[in-house]
Design a protein around this motif. Structure first.
Motif, PDB file in Angstrom:
ATOM      1  N   LYS A   2       0.948  -1.239   0.088  1.00 22.64           N
ATOM      2  CA  LYS A   2      -0.059   0.061   0.075  1.00 22.64           C
ATOM      3  C   LYS A   2       0.866   1.170   0.131  1.00 22.64           C
ATOM      4  O   LYS A   2       1.967   1.261   0.610  1.00 22.64           O
ATOM      5  CB  LYS A   2      -1.069   0.008   1.307  1.00 22.64           C
ATOM      6  CG  LYS A   2      -1.886  -1.247   1.255  1.00 22.64           C
ATOM      7  CD  LYS A   2      -2.709  -1.149   2.521  1.00 22.64           C
ATOM      8  CE  LYS A   2      -3.272   0.079   2.854  1.00 22.64           C
ATOM      9  NZ  LYS A   2      -4.033  -0.090   4.402  1.00 22.64           N
ATOM     10  N   ASP A   3       0.421   2.302  -0.762  1.00 23.77           N
ATOM     11  CA  ASP A   3       1.045   3.456  -0.649  1.00 23.77           C
ATOM     12  C   ASP A   3       0.731   4.541   0.310  1.00 23.77           C
ATOM     13  O   ASP A   3       0.281   5.493   0.144  1.00 23.77           O
ATOM     14  CB  ASP A   3       0.814   4.214  -2.028  1.00 23.77           C
ATOM     15  CG  ASP A   3       1.820   5.308  -2.237  1.00 23.77           C
ATOM     16  OD1 ASP A   3       2.802   5.403  -1.737  1.00 23.77           O
ATOM     17  OD2 ASP A   3       1.356   6.290  -3.275  1.00 23.77           O
ATOM     18  N   ASN A   4       0.903   3.831   1.597  1.00 23.89           N
ATOM     19  CA  ASN A   4       0.684   4.706   2.625  1.00 23.89           C
ATOM     20  C   ASN A   4       1.972   5.408   3.279  1.00 23.89           C
ATOM     21  O   ASN A   4       3.141   5.090   2.917  1.00 23.89           O
ATOM     22  CB  ASN A   4       0.173   3.637   3.817  1.00 23.89           C
ATOM     23  CG  ASN A   4      -1.048   3.265   3.449  1.00 23.89           C
ATOM     24  OD1 ASN A   4      -1.995   4.121   2.776  1.00 23.89           O
ATOM     25  ND2 ASN A   4      -1.679   2.220   3.874  1.00 23.89           N
ATOM     26  N   PRO A   5       1.755   6.500   3.908  1.00 24.68           N
ATOM     27  CA  PRO A   5       3.064   7.298   4.661  1.00 24.68           C
ATOM     28  C   PRO A   5       3.944   6.294   5.281  1.00 24.68           C
ATOM     29  O   PRO A   5       3.490   5.366   6.100  1.00 24.68           O
ATOM     30  CB  PRO A   5       2.303   8.413   5.204  1.00 24.68           C
ATOM     31  CG  PRO A   5       0.919   8.642   4.879  1.00 24.68           C
ATOM     32  CD  PRO A   5       0.511   7.154   4.350  1.00 24.68           C
ATOM     33  N   ILE A   6       5.313   6.304   5.392  1.00 27.70           N
ATOM     34  CA  ILE A   6       6.216   5.681   6.111  1.00 27.70           C
ATOM     35  C   ILE A   6       7.024   6.597   6.904  1.00 27.70           C
ATOM     36  O   ILE A   6       7.574   7.500   6.586  1.00 27.70           O
ATOM     37  CB  ILE A   6       7.153   4.711   5.123  1.00 27.70           C
ATOM     38  CG1 ILE A   6       6.263   3.854   4.399  1.00 27.70           C
ATOM     39  CG2 ILE A   6       8.229   4.074   6.033  1.00 27.70           C
ATOM     40  CD1 ILE A   6       5.693   2.737   5.168  1.00 27.70           C
ATOM     41  N   ILE A   7       6.994   5.916   8.107  1.00 23.72           N
ATOM     42  CA  ILE A   7       7.649   7.037   9.120  1.00 23.72           C
ATOM     43  C   ILE A   7       8.795   6.064   9.843  1.00 23.72           C
ATOM     44  O   ILE A   7       8.251   4.883  10.238  1.00 23.72           O
ATOM     45  CB  ILE A   7       6.708   7.782  10.403  1.00 23.72           C
ATOM     46  CG1 ILE A   7       5.825   8.627   9.531  1.00 23.72           C
ATOM     47  CG2 ILE A   7       7.735   8.417  11.411  1.00 23.72           C
ATOM     48  CD1 ILE A   7       4.677   9.203  10.470  1.00 23.72           C
ATOM     49  N   VAL A   8       9.914   6.638   9.969  1.00 23.74           N
ATOM     50  CA  VAL A   8      11.056   5.808  10.538  1.00 23.74           C
ATOM     51  C   VAL A   8      11.616   6.491  11.837  1.00 23.74           C
ATOM     52  O   VAL A   8      11.839   7.640  11.763  1.00 23.74           O
ATOM     53  CB  VAL A   8      12.102   5.469   9.560  1.00 23.74           C
ATOM     54  CG1 VAL A   8      13.144   4.565  10.076  1.00 23.74           C
ATOM     55  CG2 VAL A   8      11.569   4.976   8.259  1.00 23.74           C
TER      56      VAL A   8
END
Length: 453
Positions: A2-8
């Motif tokens: 899914k093209d969801n926001p990624i936070i690291v």
């Protein structure tokens, strides 16, 4: 995918470096899809002491998380801790024209006035965290936008770090091929990950017990109102054991984790350890005596935390309604009981909550900082995202490790690095007593510990 926001989140500590990759769903929920933890290198008490080794450890941690998630990491939120971090609370004021609603510009003006305090030019502001607002003397206002009044006031918690350590940390992250999305105070990140919904309306002390430092955050109705860093952590307990028992640091850490307790009365009364030092000498020590070595250092840490809060805010029993312990060192048996006795408040061990995905991996207190960095990245306002309080099944904490008899090492290996052998009394024999006058195997080593304790 899914093209969801990624936070690291990149949690850089003295003993370990952890990368946590989170994916934000359409409803604001967070799934942890990647995690990588490696031993820390080049760090001491929250500051970089070796750029090359710290950069290499950061790169290894991120690559491990990337392999699990299948996501390429480009930018990260980085935890900040250590004595170089300073925090103050400043008061800001803004006048509002009559018959006009308070706008966001008015709120920003009040916050900016609070920021206009004289700071050391060598400090770089990390956070500007507004507390509750006051409109024409009315306190307890969460959001002042849209209200009417002529006088807007706000208390702002300002967190700043010394420019040099921050530049060194940023350089390590950048040389690892990453962009620093933002620095986040360790105590703030830990609080975002561990505070429960009911605690959002209380004043709670969050104590993140790391390896090299103990970070303290006082959260008042969900807002970070006070923060401090104590330059002692779980690694100092290990150093005490290594020094007194004459063991290598790694072996002392293993002994602490498997057999230690913060309160001697909670130690296994039937357990006796046979310690073989590097020079080949052997002595016996019970789990009870082992815990008597551990307790003073932890008591010192909690005493320093209490002194910090008492001096800044007043007696902790009158200021707060509870204490949340988190961080890797908080997993030691008896820690909550010792803290409860020291603070005279309800105490619990805080674990990350409100997340999905790899919950079995990141559910322990050691991952509170990394998960909190991801949660901070959702709003970047220093407040817990409402979505993490969605109804869910409580996570089952991982079972505590049970003492296991250590494998008998060869005499050559014992002489080279030291060894610990576990001995338990036979069923027909009485267990070693805790009384000082008992004639068990410990009488030979009591003089060794007498001066230290």
């Amino acid at each position: 995918m899914k093209d969801n926001p990624i936070i690291v989140g990149l949690d850089i500590g003295t003993t370990k470096i952890t990368t946590v990759i989170g994916e934000v769903g359409d409803d604001g929920s967070v799934d942890i899809i990647g995690e990588g933890t490696v031993p820390s290198e080049g760090m001491k008490r929250g500051a970089v002491v070796n750029l090359e080794r710290a950069t290499g450890a950061i790169r290894q941690s991120v690559q491990a998380a990337e392999r699990v998630s299948g996501v390429r990491v480009a930018s990260v939120f980085v935890s900040v801790a250590g004595n170089h971090v300073k925090a103050i609370t400043s008061h800001g004021l803004a006048a509002i024209r009559r018959h006009q609603e308070i706008s966001q510009a008015d709120v920003d003006r009040a916050i900016e006035n609070a920021r206009a305090v004289p700071l050391d030019p060598n400090l770089e502001i990390i956070h500007t965290l507004p507390q509750e607002y006051v409109v024409d003397g009315q306190e307890g206002i969460k959001s002042a936008v849209g209200m009417h009044g002529v006088r807007l006031e706000v208390d702002v918690h300002i967190v700043a770090g010394t420019a040099g350590p921050l530049l060194n940390l940023r350089r390590c992250v950048q040389e690892a091929g990453l962009k620093v999305e933002g620095f986040v105070l360790q105590a703030l990140a830990s609080g975002l990950a561990t505070l429960e919904a009911a605690e959002q309306s209380q004043t709670v002390v969050v104590i993140d017990m790391g390896g090299g430092t103990t970070d303290v955050g006082v959260f008042k109705r969900g807002n970070l109102a006070h923060s401090a860093c104590i330059p002692i952590g779980g690694d100092h307990v290990t150093a005490d054991l290594a020094q007194i028992l004459k063991l290598p640091h790694e072996e002392a850490e293993n002994v602490k984790r498997r057999y230690g307790a913060a309160v001697p009365e909670l130690a296994d009364p039937d357990l006796t350890l046979e310690i073989t030092t590097a020079n080949g000498s052997t002595h016996a020590i019970s789990a009870f005596e082992l815990s008597r070595i551990i307790k003073p250092r932890l008591t010192e840490i909690f005493g320093m935390v209490r002194d910090e809060i008492d001096q800044a805010l007043g007696p902790v029993e009158l200021v707060a309604q509870g204490v949340v312990l988190t961080g890797g060192a908080s997993s030691l048996r008896g820690i909550p009981e010792l803290a409860r006795d020291r603070f005279r408040l309800p105490v619990r061990v805080g674990r990350p909550r409100g997340i999905g995905g790899l919950t079995d991996i990141v559910s322990g207190p050691a991952h509170a900082g990394g998960v909190g960095l991801v949660l901070y990245g959702i709003g970047q306002d220093g407040k817990v995202p409402v979505s993490v309080f969605r109804p869910e099944e409580p996570a089952t904490p991982p079972p505590a490790p049970q003492p296991q008899p250590a494998a008998k090492a060869s005499s050559e290996a014992k002489k080279e690095a030291g060894a610990v052998t576990v001995a338990t009394p036979a069923p027909s024999q009485p267990a070693p007593k805790k009384d000082k006058e008992s004639g068990n195997l410990l009488t030979k080593v009591r003089g060794f510990f007498k001066d230290w304790m």
